[in-house]
Scaffold this active site. Structure first.
Site, PDB file in Angstrom:
ATOM      1  N   LYS A  22      -4.722  -7.867   3.576  1.00 17.09           N
ATOM      2  CA  LYS A  22      -5.881  -8.651   3.457  1.00 17.09           C
ATOM      3  C   LYS A  22      -5.951  -9.805   2.318  1.00 17.09           C
ATOM      4  O   LYS A  22      -6.137 -10.892   2.532  1.00 17.09           O
ATOM      5  CB  LYS A  22      -7.290  -7.977   2.951  1.00 17.09           C
ATOM      6  CG  LYS A  22      -7.483  -6.703   3.970  1.00 17.09           C
ATOM      7  CD  LYS A  22      -8.790  -6.147   3.692  1.00 17.09           C
ATOM      8  CE  LYS A  22      -8.500  -5.224   2.392  1.00 17.09           C
ATOM      9  NZ  LYS A  22      -7.646  -4.349   2.309  1.00 17.09           N
ATOM     10  N   ARG A  39     -17.695  -2.814   2.543  1.00 15.44           N
ATOM     11  CA  ARG A  39     -16.852  -1.511   2.827  1.00 15.44           C
ATOM     12  C   ARG A  39     -17.741  -0.409   2.957  1.00 15.44           C
ATOM     13  O   ARG A  39     -17.130   0.923   3.288  1.00 15.44           O
ATOM     14  CB  ARG A  39     -16.177  -1.170   1.561  1.00 15.44           C
ATOM     15  CG  ARG A  39     -14.777  -1.867   1.412  1.00 15.44           C
ATOM     16  CD  ARG A  39     -14.458  -1.467   0.164  1.00 15.44           C
ATOM     17  NE  ARG A  39     -13.047  -1.335  -0.283  1.00 15.44           N
ATOM     18  CZ  ARG A  39     -11.916  -2.002  -0.539  1.00 15.44           C
ATOM     19  NH1 ARG A  39     -12.345  -3.277  -0.854  1.00 15.44           N
ATOM     20  NH2 ARG A  39     -10.901  -1.622  -0.968  1.00 15.44           N
ATOM     21  N   ARG A  45       4.342  -2.945  -4.000  1.00 14.76           N
ATOM     22  CA  ARG A  45       3.665  -4.517  -4.347  1.00 14.76           C
ATOM     23  C   ARG A  45       3.737  -4.688  -5.717  1.00 14.76           C
ATOM     24  O   ARG A  45       3.729  -3.902  -6.690  1.00 14.76           O
ATOM     25  CB  ARG A  45       1.865  -4.356  -4.010  1.00 14.76           C
ATOM     26  CG  ARG A  45       1.154  -5.362  -4.531  1.00 14.76           C
ATOM     27  CD  ARG A  45      -0.380  -5.352  -3.933  1.00 14.76           C
ATOM     28  NE  ARG A  45      -1.015  -4.247  -3.964  1.00 14.76           N
ATOM     29  CZ  ARG A  45      -1.972  -3.940  -3.298  1.00 14.76           C
ATOM     30  NH1 ARG A  45      -2.550  -4.627  -2.667  1.00 14.76           N
ATOM     31  NH2 ARG A  45      -2.551  -2.710  -3.578  1.00 14.76           N
ATOM     32  N   ARG A  56       1.746  -5.364 -12.179  1.00 16.30           N
ATOM     33  CA  ARG A  56       1.450  -4.039 -11.191  1.00 16.30           C
ATOM     34  C   ARG A  56      -0.045  -3.657 -11.452  1.00 16.30           C
ATOM     35  O   ARG A  56      -0.420  -3.759 -12.578  1.00 16.30           O
ATOM     36  CB  ARG A  56       2.477  -3.003 -11.173  1.00 16.30           C
ATOM     37  CG  ARG A  56       4.073  -3.427 -10.941  1.00 16.30           C
ATOM     38  CD  ARG A  56       4.549  -2.610 -10.026  1.00 16.30           C
ATOM     39  NE  ARG A  56       6.034  -3.279  -9.786  1.00 16.30           N
ATOM     40  CZ  ARG A  56       6.771  -2.877  -8.689  1.00 16.30           C
ATOM     41  NH1 ARG A  56       6.148  -2.193  -7.612  1.00 16.30           N
ATOM     42  NH2 ARG A  56       7.916  -3.266  -8.457  1.00 16.30           N
ATOM     43  N   ARG A  70      -7.586   6.266  -1.556  1.00 16.69           N
ATOM     44  CA  ARG A  70      -8.241   5.166  -1.103  1.00 16.69           C
ATOM     45  C   ARG A  70      -8.176   5.096   0.492  1.00 16.69           C
ATOM     46  O   ARG A  70      -9.072   4.688   1.199  1.00 16.69           O
ATOM     47  CB  ARG A  70      -7.352   4.034  -1.646  1.00 16.69           C
ATOM     48  CG  ARG A  70      -7.659   3.628  -3.034  1.00 16.69           C
ATOM     49  CD  ARG A  70      -6.448   3.112  -3.710  1.00 16.69           C
ATOM     50  NE  ARG A  70      -6.418   1.614  -3.422  1.00 16.69           N
ATOM     51  CZ  ARG A  70      -5.252   0.824  -3.408  1.00 16.69           C
ATOM     52  NH1 ARG A  70      -4.513   1.479  -4.481  1.00 16.69           N
ATOM     53  NH2 ARG A  70      -5.171  -0.278  -3.235  1.00 16.69           N
TER      54      ARG A  70
HETATM   55  P1  AP5 Z   1      -1.890  -6.774   0.253  1.00 21.40           P
HETATM   56  O1  AP5 Z   1      -2.083  -8.305   0.616  1.00 21.40           O
HETATM   57  O2  AP5 Z   1      -2.200  -7.259  -1.374  1.00 21.40           O
HETATM   58  O3  AP5 Z   1      -3.261  -5.939   0.853  1.00 21.40           O
HETATM   59  P2  AP5 Z   1      -4.523  -5.485   0.739  1.00 21.40           P
HETATM   60  O4  AP5 Z   1      -5.257  -5.448   2.124  1.00 21.40           O
HETATM   61  O5  AP5 Z   1      -5.156  -6.961   0.124  1.00 21.40           O
HETATM   62  O6  AP5 Z   1      -4.664  -4.327  -0.027  1.00 21.40           O
HETATM   63  P3  AP5 Z   1      -5.275  -4.045  -1.491  1.00 21.40           P
HETATM   64  O7  AP5 Z   1      -4.686  -2.655  -1.843  1.00 21.40           O
HETATM   65  O8  AP5 Z   1      -5.622  -5.054  -2.296  1.00 21.40           O
HETATM   66  O9  AP5 Z   1      -6.846  -3.340  -0.655  1.00 21.40           O
HETATM   67  P4  AP5 Z   1      -7.939  -2.519  -1.401  1.00 21.40           P
HETATM   68  O10 AP5 Z   1      -8.909  -2.705  -0.183  1.00 21.40           O
HETATM   69  O11 AP5 Z   1      -7.089  -1.093  -1.500  1.00 21.40           O
HETATM   70  O12 AP5 Z   1      -7.770  -3.016  -2.915  1.00 21.40           O
HETATM   71  P5  AP5 Z   1      -9.033  -3.719  -3.513  1.00 21.40           P
HETATM   72  O13 AP5 Z   1      -8.496  -4.580  -4.588  1.00 21.40           O
HETATM   73  O14 AP5 Z   1     -10.145  -4.431  -2.389  1.00 21.40           O
HETATM   74  O15 AP5 Z   1      -0.640  -6.304   0.812  1.00 21.40           O
HETATM   75  C1  AP5 Z   1      -0.202  -5.058   0.511  1.00 21.40           C
HETATM   76  C2  AP5 Z   1       1.281  -5.320   0.136  1.00 21.40           C
HETATM   77  O16 AP5 Z   1       1.862  -5.394   1.365  1.00 21.40           O
HETATM   78  C3  AP5 Z   1       1.806  -6.547  -0.618  1.00 21.40           C
HETATM   79  O17 AP5 Z   1       3.048  -6.172  -1.339  1.00 21.40           O
HETATM   80  C4  AP5 Z   1       2.177  -7.416   0.316  1.00 21.40           C
HETATM   81  O18 AP5 Z   1       3.285  -8.200   0.176  1.00 21.40           O
HETATM   82  C5  AP5 Z   1       2.705  -6.529   1.490  1.00 21.40           C
HETATM   83  N1  AP5 Z   1       2.334  -7.120   2.834  1.00 21.40           N
HETATM   84  C6  AP5 Z   1       1.587  -7.787   3.227  1.00 21.40           C
HETATM   85  N2  AP5 Z   1       1.469  -7.939   4.716  1.00 21.40           N
HETATM   86  C7  AP5 Z   1       2.692  -7.471   5.073  1.00 21.40           C
HETATM   87  C8  AP5 Z   1       3.267  -7.612   6.364  1.00 21.40           C
HETATM   88  N3  AP5 Z   1       2.573  -7.962   7.454  1.00 21.40           N
HETATM   89  N4  AP5 Z   1       4.387  -6.736   6.519  1.00 21.40           N
HETATM   90  C9  AP5 Z   1       4.978  -6.106   5.215  1.00 21.40           C
HETATM   91  N5  AP5 Z   1       4.611  -6.082   3.928  1.00 21.40           N
HETATM   92  C10 AP5 Z   1       3.198  -6.915   4.155  1.00 21.40           C
HETATM   93  O19 AP5 Z   1      -9.961  -2.698  -4.049  1.00 21.40           O
HETATM   94  C11 AP5 Z   1      -9.432  -1.814  -5.144  1.00 21.40           C
HETATM   95  C12 AP5 Z   1     -10.709  -0.824  -5.534  1.00 21.40           C
HETATM   96  O20 AP5 Z   1     -11.620  -1.617  -5.992  1.00 21.40           O
HETATM   97  C13 AP5 Z   1     -11.095   0.067  -4.541  1.00 21.40           C
HETATM   98  O21 AP5 Z   1     -10.306   1.264  -4.547  1.00 21.40           O
HETATM   99  C14 AP5 Z   1     -12.515   0.462  -4.958  1.00 21.40           C
HETATM  100  O22 AP5 Z   1     -12.507   1.343  -5.869  1.00 21.40           O
HETATM  101  C15 AP5 Z   1     -13.090  -0.914  -5.553  1.00 21.40           C
HETATM  102  N6  AP5 Z   1     -13.538  -1.689  -4.703  1.00 21.40           N
HETATM  103  C16 AP5 Z   1     -13.085  -2.901  -4.175  1.00 21.40           C
HETATM  104  N7  AP5 Z   1     -14.140  -3.582  -3.233  1.00 21.40           N
HETATM  105  C17 AP5 Z   1     -15.268  -2.523  -2.984  1.00 21.40           C
HETATM  106  C18 AP5 Z   1     -16.276  -2.666  -2.017  1.00 21.40           C
HETATM  107  N8  AP5 Z   1     -16.718  -3.616  -1.383  1.00 21.40           N
HETATM  108  N9  AP5 Z   1     -17.109  -1.507  -2.283  1.00 21.40           N
HETATM  109  C19 AP5 Z   1     -16.804  -0.235  -3.247  1.00 21.40           C
HETATM  110  N10 AP5 Z   1     -15.658  -0.316  -3.925  1.00 21.40           N
HETATM  111  C20 AP5 Z   1     -14.718  -1.651  -4.008  1.00 21.40           C
END
Ligand code: AP5
Length: 209
Positions: free
Chosen positions: A14, A89, A123, A154, A166
């Site tokens: 994402k 979410r 990542r 990281r 997660r």
């Molecule tokens: P990346 O683009 O970083 O993936 P992402 O989908 O953004 O993953 P996140 O881990 O950021 O999502 P998340 O939803 O767990 O975390 P968030 O910060 O929102 O890609 C991942 C890796 O793969 C990278 O290294 C990239 O280079 C690689 N990659 C990308 N595309 C690729 C491809 N096509 N092929 C190969 N490699 C690829 O949330 C963190 C925490 O915050 C949650 O656990 C929760 O506690 C809280 N939180 C956040 N939002 C909410 C909400 N709305 N409600 C409640 N809690 C929330």
């Protein structure tokens, strides 16, 4: 004003796609994960409350998230809509969002669970500009990051144990949203288990519909 939602499991790509789509659409990226991490770093009351949930890989309570979004959407750069990354979410978050702004497209980036652990554990990002990379799939260029400097950073929650929580939170609380948005005719499924540029191209095609 119309906004876009980027939807998908942790590590689906994402954030990676948001960086690209924001250039094409001009819509600012609004990542609740980034907002929460900033709040944790600054030790704000929101950050102090959210930290335990994030470290455990659990969703932060809806009331905290919805308040963050209500404030964020009032900023001047959001006047033409935004690109939500990782929000909503839960169904209550989606219901609140529908009262805050119009959503034109929900882009679901689909990646099988077995790919997620490798993606998340490999990542890292540039600590100076925030660009996201991957040890194997998307390494920082040998010439360095495009911002001109590079310090590897990281995330505290990028480890094998937290990824499982997660993923469980995604399947139990977030994936039911697919049906919720499908019934509204704005849900677009994109195969996210491919090369990054091909995914971006398909997302832009879906956004043109
Ligand atoms: P990346 O683009 O970083 O993936 P992402 O989908 O953004 O993953 P996140 O881990 O950021 O999502 P998340 O939803 O767990 O975390 P968030 O910060 O929102 O890609 C991942 C890796 O793969 C990278 O290294 C990239 O280079 C690689 N990659 C990308 N595309 C690729 C491809 N096509 N092929 C190969 N490699 C690829 O949330 C963190 C925490 O915050 C949650 O656990 C929760 O506690 C809280 N939180 C956040 N939002 C909410 C909400 N709305 N409600 C409640 N809690 C929330």
């Amino acid at each position: 004003m119309s906004s876009i939602v980027l939807f998908g499991p942790p590590g689906a790509g994402k954030g990676t796609q948001a960086e690209r789509i924001t250039i094409s659409t001009g819509l600012p990226q609004v990542s609740t994960g980034d907002m929460l991490r900033a709040a944790v770093k600054q030790k704000t009351p929101t950050g102090l409350e959210a930290k335990g949930y994030m470290d455990a890989g659990l969703l932060v309570p809806d009331s905290i998230i919805i308040d963050l979004i209500r404030e964020r959407i009032l900023l001047p750069d959001a006047k033409n809509g935004v690109m939500f990354d990782g929000f909503p979410r839960t169904i209550p978050q989606a219901e609140a969002l529908s009262e805050i702004t119009n959503v034109s497209h929900v882009i679901a980036i689909e990646v099988p669970d077995e790919r997620i652990v490798d993606r998340i554990c490999g990542r890292y990002s540039c600590g100076d500009c925030g660009l996201v990379f991957h040890e194997i799939f998307n390494p920082v260029p040998t010439s360095g990051c495009e911002c001109g400097t590079f310090t590897e950073k990281r995330r505290a929650d990028d480890n094998k144990e937290t990824v499982q929580s997660r993923l469980a939170a995604y399947h139990e609380q977030t994936s039911p949203l697919a049906e919720w948005y499908e019934s509204r005719g704005i849900f677009h499924r994109i195969d996210g288990d491919r090369e990054i540029n091909s995914i971006s191209e398909d997302i832009l095609l879906a956004l043109a519909k």
